[in-house]
Write a protein that holds these residues in place. Sequence first.
Motif, PDB file in Angstrom:
ATOM      1  N   UNK A 168      30.968 -89.152  -6.598  1.00  0.00           N
ATOM      2  CA  UNK A 168      29.820 -89.343  -7.495  1.00  0.00           C
ATOM      3  C   UNK A 168      29.319 -90.783  -7.454  1.00  0.00           C
ATOM      4  N   UNK A 169      30.251 -91.729  -7.429  1.00  0.00           N
ATOM      5  CA  UNK A 169      29.855 -93.135  -7.366  1.00  0.00           C
ATOM      6  C   UNK A 169      29.123 -93.441  -6.059  1.00  0.00           C
ATOM      7  N   UNK A 170      29.595 -92.886  -4.972  1.00  0.00           N
ATOM      8  CA  UNK A 170      28.940 -93.100  -3.696  1.00  0.00           C
ATOM      9  C   UNK A 170      27.527 -92.506  -3.693  1.00  0.00           C
ATOM     10  N   UNK A 171      27.394 -91.300  -4.279  1.00  0.00           N
ATOM     11  CA  UNK A 171      26.081 -90.682  -4.375  1.00  0.00           C
ATOM     12  C   UNK A 171      25.135 -91.501  -5.246  1.00  0.00           C
ATOM     13  N   UNK A 172      25.632 -91.963  -6.397  1.00  0.00           N
ATOM     14  CA  UNK A 172      24.783 -92.744  -7.299  1.00  0.00           C
ATOM     15  C   UNK A 172      24.330 -94.040  -6.635  1.00  0.00           C
ATOM     16  N   UNK A 186      13.315 -86.854  -2.794  1.00  0.00           N
ATOM     17  CA  UNK A 186      14.400 -87.262  -1.894  1.00  0.00           C
ATOM     18  C   UNK A 186      15.763 -87.147  -2.569  1.00  0.00           C
ATOM     19  N   UNK A 187      15.836 -87.584  -3.850  1.00  0.00           N
ATOM     20  CA  UNK A 187      17.105 -87.492  -4.579  1.00  0.00           C
ATOM     21  C   UNK A 187      17.540 -86.038  -4.744  1.00  0.00           C
ATOM     22  N   UNK A 188      16.577 -85.196  -5.075  1.00  0.00           N
ATOM     23  CA  UNK A 188      16.923 -83.772  -5.270  1.00  0.00           C
ATOM     24  C   UNK A 188      17.412 -83.158  -3.964  1.00  0.00           C
ATOM     25  N   UNK A 189      16.750 -83.471  -2.868  1.00  0.00           N
ATOM     26  CA  UNK A 189      17.176 -82.915  -1.583  1.00  0.00           C
ATOM     27  C   UNK A 189      18.583 -83.366  -1.217  1.00  0.00           C
ATOM     28  N   UNK A 222      21.806 -80.828  -0.930  1.00  0.00           N
ATOM     29  CA  UNK A 222      22.583 -80.745   0.307  1.00  0.00           C
ATOM     30  C   UNK A 222      24.056 -81.018   0.052  1.00  0.00           C
ATOM     31  N   UNK A 223      24.338 -82.010  -0.811  1.00  0.00           N
ATOM     32  CA  UNK A 223      25.744 -82.312  -1.107  1.00  0.00           C
ATOM     33  C   UNK A 223      26.390 -81.189  -1.906  1.00  0.00           C
ATOM     34  N   UNK A 224      25.591 -80.548  -2.793  1.00  0.00           N
ATOM     35  CA  UNK A 224      26.126 -79.459  -3.609  1.00  0.00           C
ATOM     36  C   UNK A 224      26.576 -78.278  -2.746  1.00  0.00           C
ATOM     37  N   UNK A 225      25.824 -78.009  -1.669  1.00  0.00           N
ATOM     38  CA  UNK A 225      26.215 -76.912  -0.779  1.00  0.00           C
ATOM     39  C   UNK A 225      27.564 -77.170  -0.133  1.00  0.00           C
ATOM     40  N   UNK A 226      27.856 -78.434   0.160  1.00  0.00           N
ATOM     41  CA  UNK A 226      29.131 -78.770   0.794  1.00  0.00           C
ATOM     42  C   UNK A 226      30.259 -78.887  -0.220  1.00  0.00           C
ATOM     43  N   UNK A 227      29.944 -79.448  -1.403  1.00  0.00           N
ATOM     44  CA  UNK A 227      31.007 -79.719  -2.388  1.00  0.00           C
ATOM     45  C   UNK A 227      30.417 -79.594  -3.790  1.00  0.00           C
ATOM     46  N   UNK A 228      30.562 -78.442  -4.447  1.00  0.00           N
ATOM     47  CA  UNK A 228      30.000 -78.262  -5.794  1.00  0.00           C
ATOM     48  C   UNK A 228      30.732 -79.079  -6.865  1.00  0.00           C
ATOM     49  N   UNK A 229      31.943 -79.535  -6.584  1.00  0.00           N
ATOM     50  CA  UNK A 229      32.749 -80.274  -7.566  1.00  0.00           C
ATOM     51  C   UNK A 229      33.148 -81.631  -6.993  1.00  0.00           C
TER      52      UNK A 229
END
Length: 735
Positions: free
Chosen positions: A91-95, A71-74, A78-85
């Motif tokens: 990052x805090x929100x994702x973590x 689930x974390x990898x997916x 998905x987020x990387x496709x929208x925003x690689x940087x």
Amino acid sequence: MYQPNMFDTHHQLLDKATGGYKTESEMGKMRVEDEFESSRSATENLDVLSGDDQDPKQKNKRKRYHRHTQHQIQELEAFFKECPHPDDKQRKELSRRLNLEPLQVKFWFQNKRTQMKAHHERSENQQLRSENDRLRADNIRFKEAISNATCPNCGGPAALGEMSFDEQHLRIENARLREEIDRISTIAAKFVGKPLVAYPNLPSHLPSRSLDLGVGHYGPPPGMLGGDMYGGGPSDLLRTFTGPSEADKPMIVELAVAAMEELIRMAQAGEPLWIPSADNSTEVLSEEEYFRTFPRGIGPTPLGLKSEASRSSGIVIMNHVNLVEILMDVNQWSSVFSGIVSRAMTLEVLSTGVAGNYNGALQVMTAEFQVSSPLVPTRENYFVRYCKQHGDGTWAVVDVSLDNLHHASMPRCRRRPSGCVIQETQNGYSKVMWVEHVEVDDRPAHNMYHALVNSGLAFGAQRWIATLERQCERLASLMASNIPSVDGGVITSPEGRKSMMKLAERMVMSFCSGVGASTANTWTTVSGSGVDDVRVMTRKSMDDPGRPPGIVLSAATSFWMPVTPKRVFHFLRDENSRNEWDILSNGGLVQEMAHIANGRDPGNSVSLLRVNSANSTQSNMLILQESCTDSTGSYVIYAPVDIVAMNVVLSGGDPDYVALLPSGFAILPDGPSSSHGSGIIGVGGTGGSLLTVAFQILVDSVPTAKLSLGSIATINNLIKCTVERIKAAVMIENP
């Protein structure tokens, strides 16, 4: 002057291509650096989690790896496709959402970017290797071809040191494409004199007959411009010229290279070469400074010709690659600029370019340039067109006349280096700087059009740029799939919308090719004296699915109105005022069934109109109409269409088989004017309109029938009544 060696230059190209991808050692170094970065990121991550404590009990902790859940990898992918940087906040929100440490998220993105970079570079490396192999194979083939090159003058072996780089390249290309060039030259020589626009009238080489003897074909008698207006003139360049001889080609190459250099300097220079006009509205070329800056060129201005020079720029909604393709393809060029180019032909292709594009392309052409009125003679040119890339995203296309190669007769028009410089912009559009520089005898033009022609609005750079901007907007609208049409359900699919626009495009091209003073059109004056002359022309339509078979009678007249072009245009395009001038609608109510926008100006549109006849015994009629306008002129063009055929088009069917007989109006300003209002202009003042009215009617469905004088009288009365109605309706309205 030192000329670079052909093979050294090719080796430089190969070196550049080879330098575009990494060697094995460089790839290994790159992988080591990537691994170092990944390991360093992982080490930093573990150091942060463990601190600086070197207790042996902590070593086992360092060796344990954290494996992300599926689930974390997916979520991360998905987020990387929208925003690689992602930034710190992201990052805090994702973590928080994935129950990870912010540094774990940070290092995952670092490693992911490193993987993607390596993957892309491996793919690019493979592509560049393939390109390098192709270039090496081409280089070997070029060496073999140039070893057999011969001198065009003596027939002996050619000395490379005596040829320029461009000449070497052209000889190599000619050796490789000799069979294709011979085939093209044969076809061009066979069809010289025939209009090559998408929908020509009829073959122009057929003889014509006067109206009282029967029906004439397209094309004037040999050596005449047609009609009683000019009384003869130079022969049609599209018929008389063929491809250049082998002895002329080195001279053509040298002339094209010099013309390209001149065009770039003309486009970029300011004062004293270009000086402001008296009212600061335009730029004027200083003839004295021009001949001082470019002493060679194509020689001094011939006696009896005057110079016209103009420069204009604009931003167009098209990328530079597509623009270059339009300019170098004679059919696309004639189609996009159908209001300016009445006929055009490529006589011979000397070079197709290199590396799969038009860089270095060179072709010999003839073209006929027009104003949409039978009162302004066309300008015929025999020239070479050269395309060259100048750095990334910058291209230039230049024309220069080749009349010096043929001394049979003095040309009425010569093109000094003219063309455009195209620069790519960040948003995918293109900035275009256009330069027009011609020498022409403008005395045959009607006095009514002198101010328009002399101002440059008729043939100058401003008209080319304005037309290009408008046509690029139309092409963008044609390709768009998310622009709704106002049709109330008449157009059922995007394919139907495109078919309707393509049908309208053919209608406009047919109108423009038939309304001017092209040498393919034979106009005869049948009534009037002076500016209200009505000119007629007969055409025989056979075996053309885009035209109804039979005898077609065309009539046109041009006149001046003391009303601004904007006001005339909006009056003629408005379906609500159509019954005020359209005699054929018979007073019926006109309703717009479909409307497709063609650009930012609301006047640029394609419409499908229905005329509800006032007489209940008559069936309703459908009319296809396109209106277009820019700063240099406007058109309102329409044609009755068959209801059954139009239903096929609206469903996405082929529009090429719909028979059309276009009629309409060409509205031009009477000269440069600072007035842009919609009021009535005083007699003798500027700001008025030059209106050309043109009708086509099918007088007999049998192509072999004779034309009666009654048909001529009918169309003459029709056009005169229409003109009177337009004048009365427009002049009655108060500003």
